[in-house]
Each structure stands twice: as structure tokens, then as C-alpha cells.
Motif scaffolding. Structure first.
Motif, short mmCIF file in Angstrom:
data_model
loop_
_atom_site.label_atom_id
_atom_site.label_comp_id
_atom_site.label_asym_id
_atom_site.label_seq_id
_atom_site.Cartn_x
_atom_site.Cartn_y
_atom_site.Cartn_z
N PRO A 10 -7.18 11.25 -2.09
CA PRO A 10 -6.86 9.95 -1.52
C PRO A 10 -7.82 9.60 -0.39
CG PRO A 10 -4.90 11.35 -1.62
CD PRO A 10 -6.08 12.21 -1.95
N LEU A 11 -8.10 8.32 -0.22
CA LEU A 11 -9.03 7.86 0.81
C LEU A 11 -8.61 8.33 2.20
CD1 LEU A 11 -11.52 6.20 1.55
CD2 LEU A 11 -10.07 4.17 1.59
N SER A 12 -7.34 8.29 2.49
CA SER A 12 -6.87 8.71 3.82
C SER A 12 -7.21 10.18 4.08
CB SER A 12 -5.36 8.50 3.95
OG SER A 12 -4.68 9.21 2.93
N GLN A 13 -7.09 11.02 3.06
CA GLN A 13 -7.43 12.43 3.20
C GLN A 13 -8.96 12.61 3.26
OE1 GLN A 13 -5.88 14.80 0.01
NE2 GLN A 13 -6.48 16.73 0.95
N ALA A 27 -22.73 21.38 -2.94
CA ALA A 27 -22.68 22.65 -3.68
C ALA A 27 -22.47 22.44 -5.18
CB ALA A 27 -21.57 23.54 -3.11
N GLY A 28 -22.33 21.19 -5.62
CA GLY A 28 -22.22 20.93 -7.05
C GLY A 28 -20.98 20.20 -7.53
N ALA A 29 -19.99 20.04 -6.67
CA ALA A 29 -18.77 19.34 -7.06
C ALA A 29 -19.00 17.83 -7.05
CB ALA A 29 -17.62 19.70 -6.12
N GLU A 30 -18.16 17.12 -7.74
CA GLU A 30 -18.11 15.66 -7.65
C GLU A 30 -16.67 15.31 -7.32
OE1 GLU A 30 -19.58 14.21 -11.39
OE2 GLU A 30 -21.66 14.46 -10.78
N LYS A 31 -16.50 14.33 -6.48
CA LYS A 31 -15.16 13.96 -6.02
C LYS A 31 -14.87 12.50 -6.35
CE LYS A 31 -14.56 17.96 -4.02
NZ LYS A 31 -13.57 18.91 -4.47
N ILE A 32 -13.65 12.25 -6.74
CA ILE A 32 -13.16 10.89 -6.96
C ILE A 32 -12.23 10.57 -5.80
CG2 ILE A 32 -11.80 9.36 -8.45
CD1 ILE A 32 -14.45 10.18 -9.70
N ILE A 33 -12.52 9.51 -5.10
CA ILE A 33 -11.68 9.09 -3.98
C ILE A 33 -10.81 7.94 -4.46
CG2 ILE A 33 -11.71 8.22 -1.62
CD1 ILE A 33 -13.90 10.25 -1.26
N THR A 34 -9.53 8.05 -4.20
CA THR A 34 -8.59 7.03 -4.66
C THR A 34 -8.12 6.17 -3.50
OG1 THR A 34 -6.68 8.51 -4.38
CG2 THR A 34 -7.76 8.52 -6.54
N LYS A 35 -7.71 4.97 -3.84
CA LYS A 35 -7.12 4.05 -2.86
C LYS A 35 -5.92 3.41 -3.54
CE LYS A 35 -8.30 0.21 0.17
NZ LYS A 35 -9.36 -0.71 0.60
N ASN A 36 -4.79 3.53 -2.90
CA ASN A 36 -3.54 3.02 -3.46
C ASN A 36 -3.27 3.60 -4.85
OD1 ASN A 36 -3.15 1.37 -1.17
ND2 ASN A 36 -4.43 -0.22 -2.07
N GLY A 37 -3.63 4.87 -5.03
CA GLY A 37 -3.35 5.56 -6.28
C GLY A 37 -4.32 5.29 -7.42
N VAL A 41 -13.89 5.13 -5.43
CA VAL A 41 -15.32 5.46 -5.37
C VAL A 41 -15.49 6.92 -5.74
CG1 VAL A 41 -15.89 3.74 -3.61
CG2 VAL A 41 -15.26 6.05 -2.90
N ALA A 42 -16.75 7.29 -6.00
CA ALA A 42 -17.07 8.69 -6.29
C ALA A 42 -18.00 9.21 -5.21
CB ALA A 42 -17.73 8.80 -7.66
N LEU A 43 -17.85 10.46 -4.91
CA LEU A 43 -18.73 11.13 -3.96
C LEU A 43 -19.54 12.14 -4.77
CD1 LEU A 43 -19.37 11.36 -0.92
CD2 LEU A 43 -17.59 13.10 -0.76
N ILE A 44 -20.85 11.88 -4.88
CA ILE A 44 -21.73 12.76 -5.64
C ILE A 44 -22.98 13.06 -4.84
CG2 ILE A 44 -20.89 11.90 -7.87
CD1 ILE A 44 -23.58 10.42 -8.16
N ASP A 45 -23.67 14.12 -5.21
CA ASP A 45 -24.90 14.52 -4.55
C ASP A 45 -25.96 13.42 -4.72
OD1 ASP A 45 -26.59 16.81 -3.40
OD2 ASP A 45 -27.70 16.22 -5.20
N ALA A 46 -26.75 13.18 -3.69
CA ALA A 46 -27.76 12.11 -3.74
C ALA A 46 -28.79 12.37 -4.84
CB ALA A 46 -28.45 12.00 -2.39
N GLN A 47 -29.16 13.62 -5.06
CA GLN A 47 -30.12 13.92 -6.13
C GLN A 47 -29.53 13.61 -7.50
OE1 GLN A 47 -31.17 18.01 -5.38
NE2 GLN A 47 -32.90 17.43 -4.09
#
Length: 100
Positions: A10-13, A27-37, A41-47
Motif C-alpha cells: 500500500p502507498l501509505s506503507q 537487488a532484483g525485486a519489483e514492487k507494485i504500490i497500491t492506492k485505495n486497494g 505504480v510500480a517500483l523497478i530498477d532504473a536499468q
């Protein structure tokens, strides 16, 4: 790449853990950030993002080459029209669609 429950935050976290999440992504993970469930957006490595952009550009170039090849095939098969005739046909179709 498959996502696990730990990859959806969640975005708040995410606000509170941005530095930690950034280290995980580096380190290689990709994260999905949620808002209101809902995914937000996604958080990924710039490369990796750069790699995705290069793939997208390559895909666009392949599409253009395919369209050019189809055009050459049309010319070889005699499926051509002069520009004036083609433009008149387009204008007629537009006029029919708009009722004018």
C-alpha cells in the motif's frame, strides 16, 4: 516475472519504507504500490526501466518495418492509388461519417 504478496505494498506503507523498498528493488525485486486497494505504480530498477524502453522502441521499429513491407507488397501487387484519388476517397468517407 511473477509477483508475490510481499511485492504488493500500500502507498501509505511504501512512504514509510521507501529506502528499504528501493534496496530490495535494486537487488532484483519489483514492487507494485497500491492506492485505495488498486494497483497504482510500480517500483523497478532504473536499468530495467531503460531496458523496457529499449524493447518498446525496438517493437515500434519492427511494426514500422512490417508496415513498410506490407506497403511494398501492395505496390508489387498493383494495389495502388494516386494521391489525389486517395485523398478524395478519404474526404468522401469523412463527409459521410459527419453527415456533411
Amino acid at each position: 516475472m511473477a509477483f508475490s504478496v510481499n511485492d504488493v505494498i500500500p502507498l501509505s506503507q511504501a512512504r514509510a519504507k521507501l529506502s528499504e523498498l528501493a534496496d530490495q528493488v535494486k537487488a532484483g525485486a519489483e514492487k507494485i504500490i497500491t492506492k485505495n486497494g488498486e494497483s497504482y505504480v510500480a517500483l523497478i530498477d532504473a536499468q530495467r526501466l531503460d531496458h523496457y524502453h529499449r524493447l518498446e522502441r525496438a517493437h515500434i521499429h519492427l511494426q514500422l518495418l512490417d508496415e513498410a513491407s506490407q506497403g511494398l507488397d501492395d505496390i508489387a501487387a498493383g494495389r495502388v492509388a494516386d494521391a489525389t484519388t486517395a485523398l478524395q476517397a478519404i474526404k468522401r468517407r469523412r463527409a459521410l461519417k459527419t453527415g456533411g
